[in-house]
Design a protein around this motif. Structure first.
Motif, PDB file in Angstrom:
ATOM      1  N   PHE A  75      -6.221  -0.212  -6.487  1.00  0.00           N
ATOM      2  CA  PHE A  75      -5.709   0.396  -5.150  1.00  0.00           C
ATOM      3  C   PHE A  75      -5.808   1.867  -6.838  1.00  0.00           C
ATOM      4  O   PHE A  75      -5.915   3.152  -5.685  1.00  0.00           O
ATOM      5  CB  PHE A  75      -4.927  -0.328  -4.847  1.00  0.00           C
ATOM      6  CG  PHE A  75      -4.306   0.505  -3.522  1.00  0.00           C
ATOM      7  CD1 PHE A  75      -4.757   0.271  -2.139  1.00  0.00           C
ATOM      8  CD2 PHE A  75      -3.280   1.093  -3.647  1.00  0.00           C
ATOM      9  CE1 PHE A  75      -4.681   0.554  -1.220  1.00  0.00           C
ATOM     10  CE2 PHE A  75      -2.749   1.878  -2.432  1.00  0.00           C
ATOM     11  CZ  PHE A  75      -3.513   1.206  -1.189  1.00  0.00           C
ATOM     12  N   VAL A  76      -4.908   1.983  -7.133  1.00  0.00           N
ATOM     13  CA  VAL A  76      -4.218   3.470  -8.170  1.00  0.00           C
ATOM     14  C   VAL A  76      -5.214   3.846  -7.991  1.00  0.00           C
ATOM     15  O   VAL A  76      -5.460   5.301  -8.432  1.00  0.00           O
ATOM     16  CB  VAL A  76      -2.975   2.853  -8.572  1.00  0.00           C
ATOM     17  CG1 VAL A  76      -3.137   4.116  -9.535  1.00  0.00           C
ATOM     18  CG2 VAL A  76      -2.212   2.500  -9.154  1.00  0.00           C
TER      19      VAL A  76
ATOM     20  N   SER B  51       4.751   3.202  -9.190  1.00  0.00           N
ATOM     21  CA  SER B  51       5.516   1.777  -8.643  1.00  0.00           C
ATOM     22  C   SER B  51       4.098   1.134  -8.539  1.00  0.00           C
ATOM     23  O   SER B  51       4.465  -0.571  -8.961  1.00  0.00           O
ATOM     24  CB  SER B  51       6.196   1.629  -8.044  1.00  0.00           C
ATOM     25  OG  SER B  51       7.511   3.073  -7.647  1.00  0.00           O
ATOM     26  N   LEU B  52       3.456   1.581  -7.885  1.00  0.00           N
ATOM     27  CA  LEU B  52       2.730   0.045  -8.630  1.00  0.00           C
ATOM     28  C   LEU B  52       1.929   0.338  -9.564  1.00  0.00           C
ATOM     29  O   LEU B  52       1.314  -0.914  -9.813  1.00  0.00           O
ATOM     30  CB  LEU B  52       0.884   0.585  -7.505  1.00  0.00           C
ATOM     31  CG  LEU B  52       0.828   0.876  -5.972  1.00  0.00           C
ATOM     32  CD1 LEU B  52       0.203   1.588  -4.923  1.00  0.00           C
ATOM     33  CD2 LEU B  52       1.099  -0.693  -5.405  1.00  0.00           C
TER      34      LEU B  52
ATOM     35  N   VAL C  46      -5.659 -11.610 -10.352  1.00  0.00           N
ATOM     36  CA  VAL C  46      -6.145 -10.799  -9.209  1.00  0.00           C
ATOM     37  C   VAL C  46      -5.369  -9.541  -8.768  1.00  0.00           C
ATOM     38  O   VAL C  46      -5.819  -8.431  -8.473  1.00  0.00           O
ATOM     39  CB  VAL C  46      -6.567 -11.999  -8.585  1.00  0.00           C
ATOM     40  CG1 VAL C  46      -7.453 -11.708  -7.267  1.00  0.00           C
ATOM     41  CG2 VAL C  46      -7.722 -12.738  -9.108  1.00  0.00           C
ATOM     42  N   LEU C  47      -4.476 -10.373  -7.960  1.00  0.00           N
ATOM     43  CA  LEU C  47      -2.799  -8.932  -7.554  1.00  0.00           C
ATOM     44  C   LEU C  47      -3.067  -8.139  -8.750  1.00  0.00           C
ATOM     45  O   LEU C  47      -3.034  -6.581  -7.878  1.00  0.00           O
ATOM     46  CB  LEU C  47      -2.514  -9.573  -7.096  1.00  0.00           C
ATOM     47  CG  LEU C  47      -1.292  -8.953  -6.646  1.00  0.00           C
ATOM     48  CD1 LEU C  47      -2.415  -8.657  -4.733  1.00  0.00           C
ATOM     49  CD2 LEU C  47       0.023  -9.802  -5.392  1.00  0.00           C
ATOM     50  N   GLY C  48      -2.835  -8.369  -9.793  1.00  0.00           N
ATOM     51  CA  GLY C  48      -2.229  -7.460 -10.605  1.00  0.00           C
ATOM     52  C   GLY C  48      -3.914  -6.447 -10.776  1.00  0.00           C
ATOM     53  O   GLY C  48      -3.360  -4.589 -10.284  1.00  0.00           O
TER      54      GLY C  48
ATOM     55  N   ARG D  88       0.720  -1.267  -0.083  1.00  0.00           N
ATOM     56  CA  ARG D  88       0.078  -0.187  -0.496  1.00  0.00           C
ATOM     57  C   ARG D  88       0.746   1.041   0.238  1.00  0.00           C
ATOM     58  O   ARG D  88       0.327   2.120  -0.039  1.00  0.00           O
ATOM     59  CB  ARG D  88      -0.798   0.320   1.329  1.00  0.00           C
ATOM     60  CG  ARG D  88       0.103   0.326   2.411  1.00  0.00           C
ATOM     61  CD  ARG D  88      -1.017   0.340   3.691  1.00  0.00           C
ATOM     62  NE  ARG D  88      -0.495   0.208   4.579  1.00  0.00           N
ATOM     63  CZ  ARG D  88       0.340  -0.746   5.531  1.00  0.00           C
ATOM     64  NH1 ARG D  88       0.867  -1.482   5.183  1.00  0.00           N
ATOM     65  NH2 ARG D  88       0.503  -0.587   6.250  1.00  0.00           N
ATOM     66  N   ASN D  89       2.164   1.047   0.761  1.00  0.00           N
ATOM     67  CA  ASN D  89       2.598   2.571   1.019  1.00  0.00           C
ATOM     68  C   ASN D  89       3.440   2.765  -0.691  1.00  0.00           C
ATOM     69  O   ASN D  89       4.488   3.720  -0.216  1.00  0.00           O
ATOM     70  CB  ASN D  89       3.541   2.171   1.990  1.00  0.00           C
ATOM     71  CG  ASN D  89       2.700   2.530   3.134  1.00  0.00           C
ATOM     72  OD1 ASN D  89       1.644   3.230   3.040  1.00  0.00           O
ATOM     73  ND2 ASN D  89       3.151   1.940   4.594  1.00  0.00           N
TER      74      ASN D  89
END
Length: 418
Positions: free
Chosen positions: A245-246, A148-149, A237-239, A142-143
């Protein structure tokens, strides 16, 4: 659910009025199209069999359209929304980052519990358990900066290409999938269900015992995760969650609506590019045997999938965002938001209805519906869910499963009535 301010020591939920309707709409639509995709497995449809509601020519066309426009796109949207929701939780919380992250981990832990009950005792096709697991990784990232995300998300979405190539050349790399498959086979052998595709189906069609159904579901769980590992669903799924999230953290949605003409052109070009790519995917790779045999054609399939399915899901989100700005369309689609607000309950309901309608323990309609019939069935069921969800939310704040989840998360019974 987002987080709002509470007293000094507590994190409390934000009121329903502060929800983003667009997210609820997307979640509701995703639930509907995921239902259509999942009904293929509840029906245990196999091309060529004769059921009461099988129409070979129409079914072939409908099945192809489902693969073209639905397959993979809506679990991608659901994954994006999951990451988006976590970003909003972190952003809206008045507490420090560590406290909020700890709260979200507790929330994910109970999500794992409820998803595990669904996965191991009700239906092996569950996705909630996987989301709960992957959610812990998302919290750990998350940070990172948005840049980068985005890079991380893109690499994760493209990673199945590299992973497939490695599996083609180094058989040991596919060990998790092979081990889980063997575990499932041992369970089936112990119960006398040696052939998963025939004996299992026969048992589900004929069994009138809920304990037999639970036993089969437990045995299917290793097969489920063997499949998830083989198709590299976890990094996909994570991608998608990372990208979501972004989107949530950068308020990308509001920025999109400020540039409607550009968004419209991007949507049109996206359809022109990614629909043909998805058509190529289902036309040239209709026979999946090469993919599961780790052949070169399977690698080509993986490449086309990576560059077509997720991008088309993003295009869908842009189109829906534009359409939902129109007052007439908004009024028509508004009832679907209620399904999105009670998505967990409605998702579990799909499994309950599927078992009652298609398995021997219920009405026994397994292998009686083709793609056209199960699509019509999905429309009827979803229409009822829209009706029931809207009525339910007149009197209650949350869906029943959401209420249990919240009560566990906040460590006390939440007020359910409006």
């Amino acid at each position: 659910m987002t987080l709002g301010s509470g007293d000094k020591n507590k994190i409390v939920p934000v009121s329903a009025g502060n929800r983003i309707d667009y997210m609820d709409l997307l979640r509701g639509l995703a639930i509907f199209f995921i239902l259509i995709a999942n009904l293929r497995w509840f029906c245990l449809f196999t091309p060529g069999f004769n059921g009461y509601f099988v129409f070979p020519e129409m079914d072939h066309l409908v099945h192809k359209l489902q693969h073209l426009f639905i397959e993979g796109k809506f679990y991608s949207i659901f994954s994006i929304l999951f990451g988006w929701g976590i970003a909003l939780q972190l952003k809206k919380s008045k507490k420090d980052d560590a406290t909020t992250a700890k709260f979200i981990r507790r929330r994910l832990s109970f999500m794992l519990l409820l998803g595990g009950i669904h996965l191991f005792l009700i239906w092996e096709g569950d996705i909630v358990f996987l989301y709960g697991l992957v959610g812990f990784v998302l919290i750990a990232l998350r940070n990172l900066s948005n840049r980068s995300l985005l890079i991380t998300g893109a690499l994760l979405l493209l990673s199945p290409i590299v992973l497939y190539f490695i599996k083609m050349n180094f058989s040991w790399f596919n060990w998790p999938s092979e081990y889980l498959t063997m575990a499932g086979e041992k369970f089936y052998q112990l119960n006398g269900w040696i052939d998963q595709d025939t004996s299992r189906t026969q048992v589900l069609k004929e069994s009138k015992s809920i304990f037999t159904n639970i036993a089969i579901t437990l045995g299917d769980a290793p097969y489920r995760f063997a499949y998830l590992f083989f198709v590299s669903r976890i990094p996909k799924v994570l991608g998608a969650m990372v990208i979501g999230f972004v989107i949530g953290r950068s308020e990308f949605y509001s920025k999109v609506l400020k540039h409607r003409k550009k968004t419209l052109w991007v949507s049109i070009i996206g359809l022109m590019v990614f629909v043909p790519l998805n058509y190529m995917l289902i036309t040239y790779f209709e026979d999946s045997s090469a993919y599961y045999a780790l052949q070169v054609k399977g690698l080509y399939y993986t490449i086309v999938y990576a560059f077509s399915v997720f991008p088309l899901a993003l295009v869908y989100m842009l189109i829906i965002a534009l359409l939902y700005e129109n007052s007439v369309i908004q009024k028509l689609l508004k009832p679907v938001c209620a399904v999105g607000r009670t998505a967990f309950s409605n998702y579990i309901m799909h499994s309950v209805v599927g078992i009652i309608v298609f398995y021997g323990i219920g009405l026994g309609f397994m292998q009686q519906l083709g793609p056209l019939a199960w699509t019509i069935f999905a429309v009827i069921l979803f229409s009822l869910q829209i009706l029931v969800s809207n009525i339910w939310l007149r009197y209650f704040k949350f869906g029943p499963v959401e209420w249990i989840w919240r009560s566990l998360t906040y460590k006390k019974l939440q007020l359910l009535a409006v």
